[in-house]
Design a protein around this motif. Structure first.
Motif, PDB file in Angstrom:
ATOM      1  N   GLU A   1      23.766  46.225  51.944  1.00 33.45           N
ATOM      2  CA  GLU A   1      22.610  46.263  52.843  1.00 33.45           C
ATOM      3  C   GLU A   1      23.036  46.415  54.308  1.00 33.45           C
ATOM      4  O   GLU A   1      22.407  47.152  55.064  1.00 33.45           O
ATOM      5  CB  GLU A   1      21.753  45.012  52.642  1.00 33.45           C
ATOM      6  N   ILE A   2      24.087  45.733  54.699  1.00 29.26           N
ATOM      7  CA  ILE A   2      24.611  45.867  56.069  1.00 29.26           C
ATOM      8  C   ILE A   2      25.055  47.298  56.312  1.00 29.26           C
ATOM      9  O   ILE A   2      24.719  47.905  57.337  1.00 29.26           O
ATOM     10  CB  ILE A   2      25.770  44.875  56.313  1.00 29.26           C
ATOM     11  N   LEU A   3      25.803  47.847  55.371  1.00 29.55           N
ATOM     12  CA  LEU A   3      26.278  49.231  55.504  1.00 29.55           C
ATOM     13  C   LEU A   3      25.097  50.202  55.574  1.00 29.55           C
ATOM     14  O   LEU A   3      25.093  51.125  56.397  1.00 29.55           O
ATOM     15  CB  LEU A   3      27.208  49.592  54.345  1.00 29.55           C
ATOM     16  N   ALA A   4      24.089  50.004  54.719  1.00 32.45           N
ATOM     17  CA  ALA A   4      22.920  50.893  54.720  1.00 32.45           C
ATOM     18  C   ALA A   4      22.237  50.873  56.086  1.00 32.45           C
ATOM     19  O   ALA A   4      21.798  51.914  56.587  1.00 32.45           O
ATOM     20  CB  ALA A   4      21.942  50.501  53.616  1.00 32.45           C
ATOM     21  N   GLY A   5      22.183  49.701  56.702  1.00 35.00           N
ATOM     22  CA  GLY A   5      21.592  49.588  58.031  1.00 35.00           C
ATOM     23  C   GLY A   5      22.384  50.335  59.099  1.00 35.00           C
ATOM     24  O   GLY A   5      21.867  50.620  60.178  1.00 35.00           O
ATOM     25  N   MET A   6      23.628  50.660  58.797  1.00 38.59           N
ATOM     26  CA  MET A   6      24.491  51.413  59.713  1.00 38.59           C
ATOM     27  C   MET A   6      24.592  52.884  59.313  1.00 38.59           C
ATOM     28  O   MET A   6      25.390  53.624  59.869  1.00 38.59           O
ATOM     29  CB  MET A   6      25.892  50.773  59.732  1.00 38.59           C
ATOM     30  N   GLY A   7      23.810  53.285  58.297  1.00 34.91           N
ATOM     31  CA  GLY A   7      23.874  54.662  57.808  1.00 34.91           C
ATOM     32  C   GLY A   7      25.080  54.934  56.931  1.00 34.91           C
ATOM     33  O   GLY A   7      25.511  56.077  56.790  1.00 34.91           O
ATOM     34  N   LEU A   8      25.620  53.886  56.315  1.00 33.34           N
ATOM     35  CA  LEU A   8      26.808  53.989  55.469  1.00 33.34           C
ATOM     36  C   LEU A   8      26.484  53.497  54.064  1.00 33.34           C
ATOM     37  O   LEU A   8      25.442  52.891  53.830  1.00 33.34           O
ATOM     38  CB  LEU A   8      27.952  53.145  56.053  1.00 33.34           C
ATOM     39  N   GLY A   9      27.407  53.729  53.148  1.00 34.00           N
ATOM     40  CA  GLY A   9      27.259  53.244  51.785  1.00 34.00           C
ATOM     41  C   GLY A   9      28.546  52.606  51.300  1.00 34.00           C
ATOM     42  O   GLY A   9      29.563  52.622  51.995  1.00 34.00           O
ATOM     43  N   MET A  10      28.506  52.075  50.108  1.00 33.30           N
ATOM     44  CA  MET A  10      29.694  51.430  49.534  1.00 33.30           C
ATOM     45  C   MET A  10      30.841  52.430  49.382  1.00 33.30           C
ATOM     46  O   MET A  10      32.001  52.050  49.425  1.00 33.30           O
ATOM     47  CB  MET A  10      29.352  50.783  48.189  1.00 33.30           C
ATOM     48  N   GLY A  11      30.535  53.704  49.213  1.00 27.83           N
ATOM     49  CA  GLY A  11      31.564  54.733  49.117  1.00 27.83           C
ATOM     50  C   GLY A  11      32.328  54.947  50.409  1.00 27.83           C
ATOM     51  O   GLY A  11      33.364  55.610  50.423  1.00 27.83           O
ATOM     52  N   ASP A  12      31.827  54.387  51.513  1.00 28.19           N
ATOM     53  CA  ASP A  12      32.511  54.496  52.797  1.00 28.19           C
ATOM     54  C   ASP A  12      33.490  53.343  53.041  1.00 28.19           C
ATOM     55  O   ASP A  12      34.213  53.338  54.026  1.00 28.19           O
ATOM     56  CB  ASP A  12      31.489  54.558  53.942  1.00 28.19           C
ATOM     57  N   VAL A  13      33.508  52.349  52.152  1.00 24.80           N
ATOM     58  CA  VAL A  13      34.435  51.216  52.297  1.00 24.80           C
ATOM     59  C   VAL A  13      35.851  51.708  52.007  1.00 24.80           C
ATOM     60  O   VAL A  13      36.111  52.294  50.958  1.00 24.80           O
ATOM     61  CB  VAL A  13      34.054  50.052  51.362  1.00 24.80           C
ATOM     62  N   VAL A  14      36.766  51.470  52.949  1.00 24.46           N
ATOM     63  CA  VAL A  14      38.152  51.912  52.781  1.00 24.46           C
ATOM     64  C   VAL A  14      39.116  50.745  52.614  1.00 24.46           C
ATOM     65  O   VAL A  14      40.219  50.914  52.112  1.00 24.46           O
ATOM     66  CB  VAL A  14      38.615  52.819  53.954  1.00 24.46           C
ATOM     67  N   LYS A  15      38.714  49.546  53.032  1.00 23.60           N
ATOM     68  CA  LYS A  15      39.583  48.368  52.934  1.00 23.60           C
ATOM     69  C   LYS A  15      38.724  47.149  52.665  1.00 23.60           C
ATOM     70  O   LYS A  15      37.653  47.000  53.244  1.00 23.60           O
ATOM     71  CB  LYS A  15      40.363  48.182  54.243  1.00 23.60           C
ATOM     72  N   MET A  16      39.200  46.292  51.775  1.00 17.69           N
ATOM     73  CA  MET A  16      38.469  45.082  51.424  1.00 17.69           C
ATOM     74  C   MET A  16      39.442  43.915  51.324  1.00 17.69           C
ATOM     75  O   MET A  16      40.521  44.051  50.748  1.00 17.69           O
ATOM     76  CB  MET A  16      37.761  45.285  50.070  1.00 17.69           C
ATOM     77  N   GLN A  17      39.030  42.786  51.894  1.00 21.30           N
ATOM     78  CA  GLN A  17      39.784  41.542  51.716  1.00 21.30           C
ATOM     79  C   GLN A  17      38.846  40.542  51.065  1.00 21.30           C
ATOM     80  O   GLN A  17      37.727  40.327  51.533  1.00 21.30           O
ATOM     81  CB  GLN A  17      40.292  40.996  53.047  1.00 21.30           C
ATOM     82  N   VAL A  18      39.328  39.965  49.983  1.00 21.06           N
ATOM     83  CA  VAL A  18      38.525  39.045  49.185  1.00 21.06           C
ATOM     84  C   VAL A  18      39.195  37.680  49.197  1.00 21.06           C
ATOM     85  O   VAL A  18      40.400  37.563  48.922  1.00 21.06           O
ATOM     86  CB  VAL A  18      38.406  39.555  47.728  1.00 21.06           C
ATOM     87  N   PHE A  19      38.390  36.655  49.498  1.00 20.84           N
ATOM     88  CA  PHE A  19      38.871  35.278  49.501  1.00 20.84           C
ATOM     89  C   PHE A  19      38.144  34.543  48.383  1.00 20.84           C
ATOM     90  O   PHE A  19      36.912  34.441  48.408  1.00 20.84           O
ATOM     91  CB  PHE A  19      38.586  34.619  50.854  1.00 20.84           C
ATOM     92  N   LEU A  20      38.908  34.079  47.403  1.00 21.58           N
ATOM     93  CA  LEU A  20      38.340  33.351  46.268  1.00 21.58           C
ATOM     94  C   LEU A  20      38.832  31.908  46.303  1.00 21.58           C
ATOM     95  O   LEU A  20      40.026  31.657  46.485  1.00 21.58           O
ATOM     96  CB  LEU A  20      38.766  33.987  44.941  1.00 21.58           C
TER      97      LEU A  20
END
Length: 174
Positions: free
Chosen positions: A98-117
């Motif tokens: 939803e944040i990306l959509a508000g910026m005119g982007l999509g999940m396909g535009d994600v190039v780097k992800m950091q996950v904290f579990l």
């Protein structure tokens, strides 16, 4: 001298050579304008080995997102309020979408992800990577093939004891 065909041919060759040398960088950069996702060799694991972002792409840094409450009757600092790791992962990735959509982007535009579990008490204190992957693959791989470079780490805790997942991403678009 002006009418000498040899001088005219030499001048024309020199002009063509100069033009080719001037255009070569533009032609080379035109070929390198796309974001390139390098696959992990001999693997179908849904992350990229690396992602190359060319000059001129706009890079967007999305702050770490945490899960939404799924059970308002549960205490606001309990895992029950936010759900298990899979539920939390889906909730966090939906917020990022939803944040990306508000910026005119999509999940396909994600190039780097950091996950904290956080270690899940139901998993003897270990991060529920299986649950995370079940949520993650709803957004990456399959129908949405643009995979990010990614790191997943187990942390001692997040600022709310009910949170098992926090994710931050970097998106890029040419």
């Amino acid at each position: 001298m002006k009418d000498d065909p040899m001088n005219f041919a030499a001048l024309r060759f020199t002009s063509c050579l100069a033009a080719a040398l001037l255009l070569a960088p533009a032609i080379a950069s035109a070929a390198a304008t796309d974001i390139v996702r390098h696959k992990i060799p001999n693997s179908d694991f849904p992350i990229a080995l690396a992602v190359s972002v060319p000059p001129g792409a706009t890079i967007h840094f999305i702050s770490g997102q945490v899960p939404p409450i799924v059970d308002k009757a549960a205490g606001p600092d309990t895992i029950a309020a936010f759900g298990d790791t899979k539920t939390q992962t889906v909730g966090v990735l939906q917020k990022i979408k939803e944040i990306l959509a508000g910026m005119g982007l999509g999940m396909g535009d994600v190039v780097k992800m950091q996950v904290f579990l956080v270690g899940d008490p139901a998993q003897k204190g270990r991060a529920d990577v299986t649950g995370f992957m079940a949520g993650y693959t709803q957004f990456f791989g399959g129908a949405q093939p643009n995979l990010p470079a990614r790191a997943v780490m187990q942390v001692a805790g997040l600022s709310n004891p009910g949170w098992l997942v926090e994710i931050e991403v970097v998106a890029a678009k040419k």
